[in-house]
Scaffold this motif. Sequence first.
Motif, PDB file in Angstrom:
ATOM      1  N   THR A  37      -9.487  21.970   3.904  1.00 20.61           N
ATOM      2  CA  THR A  37      -9.092  23.341   3.560  1.00 20.61           C
ATOM      3  C   THR A  37      -7.578  23.484   3.629  1.00 20.61           C
ATOM      4  O   THR A  37      -6.966  23.212   4.653  1.00 20.61           O
ATOM      5  CB  THR A  37      -9.736  24.352   4.533  1.00 20.61           C
ATOM      6  N   ARG A  38      -6.965  23.885   2.524  1.00 22.38           N
ATOM      7  CA  ARG A  38      -5.530  24.116   2.484  1.00 22.38           C
ATOM      8  C   ARG A  38      -5.238  25.599   2.677  1.00 22.38           C
ATOM      9  O   ARG A  38      -6.103  26.452   2.415  1.00 22.38           O
ATOM     10  CB  ARG A  38      -4.946  23.665   1.143  1.00 22.38           C
ATOM     11  N   VAL A  39      -4.035  25.889   3.112  1.00 23.35           N
ATOM     12  CA  VAL A  39      -3.629  27.291   3.221  1.00 23.35           C
ATOM     13  C   VAL A  39      -3.772  27.978   1.870  1.00 23.35           C
ATOM     14  O   VAL A  39      -4.207  29.137   1.773  1.00 23.35           O
ATOM     15  CB  VAL A  39      -2.175  27.402   3.742  1.00 23.35           C
ATOM     16  N   GLU A  40      -3.444  27.243   0.793  1.00 22.11           N
ATOM     17  CA  GLU A  40      -3.556  27.809  -0.559  1.00 22.11           C
ATOM     18  C   GLU A  40      -4.999  28.171  -0.902  1.00 22.11           C
ATOM     19  O   GLU A  40      -5.244  29.128  -1.646  1.00 22.11           O
ATOM     20  CB  GLU A  40      -2.996  26.821  -1.582  1.00 22.11           C
ATOM     21  N   ASP A  41      -5.961  27.400  -0.375  1.00 22.52           N
ATOM     22  CA  ASP A  41      -7.374  27.726  -0.618  1.00 22.52           C
ATOM     23  C   ASP A  41      -7.730  29.057   0.037  1.00 22.52           C
ATOM     24  O   ASP A  41      -8.473  29.869  -0.536  1.00 22.52           O
ATOM     25  CB  ASP A  41      -8.271  26.622  -0.055  1.00 22.52           C
ATOM     26  N   ILE A  42      -7.204  29.267   1.230  1.00 21.57           N
ATOM     27  CA  ILE A  42      -7.478  30.501   1.965  1.00 21.57           C
ATOM     28  C   ILE A  42      -6.870  31.697   1.245  1.00 21.57           C
ATOM     29  O   ILE A  42      -7.530  32.721   1.031  1.00 21.57           O
ATOM     30  CB  ILE A  42      -6.933  30.407   3.400  1.00 21.57           C
TER      31      ILE A  42
END
Length: 211
Positions: A37-42
């Motif tokens: 999980t990337r910050v961009e996914d969040i």
Amino acid sequence: MAEKEEVGRRERKKLMLRDALISAAYELFAEKGFDETRVEDITEKVDVSARTFFRYFSCKEDVVLDYQEAEHQEFIAALGERPPHEPVVTALRHAAVDVVRSCEKGSYGFDADRFMTLQELLRSHPLIRAKTLQNGVNRRDSIVALIAGRMGVDAENDIRPSVVAWALDYAHTAAHDLWKKRSSSALYSDVLDEIFVIVEEGFNFPALQVR
């Protein structure tokens, strides 16, 4: 008056956005795994920029540690409210189990799935585990101080409050391991209570009598 209402509205919006980021993060942690999980996914899930995420959290690990701190504060409050005549380990058991059960039922922004995702990350992910241990000193000190106050002793000269505080760590670790071995057939809170009953009754089990 209008100015106060506007400030209150802004604060509520900030809290709502923060909660939305946390919810999105935990959904992705459960679905994809923490490392994937990337910050961009969040932020994509909440439809905000990465810059917005970093206004609330310095990294995605902080999303997990933030919940851990909230659970700790609830535990401290619950332990402080236990009857003053109650033996220390009994008070510890009721406070810890009550907070976990509340989390499983949706209190403090948790639900059962999110709470178990949290427990798994705290105990299994190397980076989060390291940060947990690093941040755990102050949390343990606050528990030791509360226990020492219940006992009416000085924790600097009496090791018992520290031993009891370490027993809390042991109980949670043992409960998590046992819960996983049971294939999640029981609530974590019930397993934790079972562990604490053994701690409460004492470890000095009799040896097998050989004739």
